[in-house]
Design a protein around this motif. Sequence first.
Motif, PDB file in Angstrom:
ATOM      1  N   ASP A  72       1.428  -6.872  -7.851  1.00 25.88           N
ATOM      2  CA  ASP A  72       0.075  -7.439  -7.766  1.00 25.88           C
ATOM      3  C   ASP A  72      -0.903  -6.410  -7.203  1.00 25.88           C
ATOM      4  OD1 ASP A  72       1.148  -9.788  -8.761  1.00 25.88           O
ATOM      5  OD2 ASP A  72       1.275 -10.772  -6.795  1.00 25.88           O
ATOM      6  N   TYR A  73      -0.488  -5.696  -6.174  1.00 24.29           N
ATOM      7  CA  TYR A  73      -1.340  -4.672  -5.560  1.00 24.29           C
ATOM      8  C   TYR A  73      -1.629  -3.550  -6.566  1.00 24.29           C
ATOM      9  CZ  TYR A  73      -3.138  -1.295  -2.197  1.00 24.29           C
ATOM     10  OH  TYR A  73      -3.941  -0.413  -1.526  1.00 24.29           O
ATOM     11  N   GLU A  89       1.359   6.314  -7.331  1.00 24.54           N
ATOM     12  CA  GLU A  89       0.363   7.377  -7.493  1.00 24.54           C
ATOM     13  C   GLU A  89       1.035   8.746  -7.616  1.00 24.54           C
ATOM     14  OE1 GLU A  89      -2.022   6.569  -4.057  1.00 24.54           O
ATOM     15  OE2 GLU A  89      -3.025   4.890  -5.029  1.00 24.54           O
ATOM     16  N   ALA A 109       2.494   1.698  -3.351  1.00 23.37           N
ATOM     17  CA  ALA A 109       1.488   2.219  -4.282  1.00 23.37           C
ATOM     18  C   ALA A 109       1.425   3.744  -4.220  1.00 23.37           C
ATOM     19  CB  ALA A 109       0.123   1.612  -3.982  1.00 23.37           C
ATOM     20  N   LYS A 110       1.731   4.338  -3.074  1.00 23.11           N
ATOM     21  CA  LYS A 110       1.742   5.799  -2.974  1.00 23.11           C
ATOM     22  C   LYS A 110       2.836   6.395  -3.865  1.00 23.11           C
ATOM     23  CE  LYS A 110      -0.270   6.029   1.625  1.00 23.11           C
ATOM     24  NZ  LYS A 110      -0.048   6.361   3.048  1.00 23.11           N
ATOM     25  N   GLU A 148       0.834  -1.212   0.000  1.00 25.43           N
ATOM     26  CA  GLU A 148       0.000   0.000   0.000  1.00 25.43           C
ATOM     27  C   GLU A 148       0.865   1.257   0.000  1.00 25.43           C
ATOM     28  OE1 GLU A 148      -0.229  -2.423   2.338  1.00 25.43           O
ATOM     29  OE2 GLU A 148      -2.123  -3.398   1.838  1.00 25.43           O
ATOM     30  N   ASP A 207      -4.093  -4.808  -9.195  1.00 29.85           N
ATOM     31  CA  ASP A 207      -5.436  -5.036  -8.654  1.00 29.85           C
ATOM     32  C   ASP A 207      -6.108  -3.758  -8.159  1.00 29.85           C
ATOM     33  OD1 ASP A 207      -5.052  -7.703  -9.179  1.00 29.85           O
ATOM     34  OD2 ASP A 207      -4.594  -8.254  -7.102  1.00 29.85           O
ATOM     35  N   GLU A 208      -5.378  -2.944  -7.403  1.00 28.28           N
ATOM     36  CA  GLU A 208      -5.978  -1.803  -6.714  1.00 28.28           C
ATOM     37  C   GLU A 208      -5.853  -0.479  -7.469  1.00 28.28           C
ATOM     38  OE1 GLU A 208      -7.771  -2.250  -3.951  1.00 28.28           O
ATOM     39  OE2 GLU A 208      -7.277  -4.387  -4.009  1.00 28.28           O
ATOM     40  N   CYS A 209      -4.818  -0.329  -8.272  1.00 29.47           N
ATOM     41  CA  CYS A 209      -4.567   0.956  -8.942  1.00 29.47           C
ATOM     42  C   CYS A 209      -4.779   0.874 -10.450  1.00 29.47           C
ATOM     43  CB  CYS A 209      -3.143   1.436  -8.656  1.00 29.47           C
ATOM     44  SG  CYS A 209      -2.781   1.644  -6.917  1.00 29.47           S
ATOM     45  N   ASP A 210      -5.189  -0.291 -10.929  1.00 31.14           N
ATOM     46  CA  ASP A 210      -5.421  -0.482 -12.358  1.00 31.14           C
ATOM     47  C   ASP A 210      -4.165  -0.202 -13.179  1.00 31.14           C
ATOM     48  OD1 ASP A 210      -7.518  -1.595 -13.607  1.00 31.14           O
ATOM     49  OD2 ASP A 210      -8.542   0.274 -14.118  1.00 31.14           O
TER      50      ASP A 210
END
Length: 138
Positions: free
Chosen positions: A120-121, A87, A83-84, A80, A124-127
């Motif tokens: 994978d995250y 982003e 992922a930041k 997570e 799945d989560e951020c397209d």
Amino acid sequence: MVEFTEYQGLGYLVDPESETKQVFIPSPPTMATVKINPRPGIIYVTGGKVVEGYEKLDALKTYAEENKTAIFCPSSTEAEEIAKTYEYIQKSGKVLNVKRDELAVMGDADSMEIAQEAVDYLVDECDADIDDAEEFEF
């Protein structure tokens, strides 16, 4: 010249110098220097090892400069949090002069499992459209 700076409190960026050019901006009339030729980016997962004094920092800087690649080194091992970084790159790609669609997630030998979990995250989560994590050898 390669800069080594912290970004958004998430980790460090190994940032080779961008090519620039002068452009005329009509309103108000001014000349500005803008970055051109966006570079690919690597999110390099090491479990937070890349900080000032990192033993392979000079090699990372050399790789970044020779390959004209921005290397983002998140300090977290959590998908997570990694992922930041993704982003941040997506939001700031133009300012960072990074091709948002040419990102790779790579890890050092000890962090490959974490790097793949991050991929994978992101998918799945951020397209995100990112290939599987690879080991980064420089």
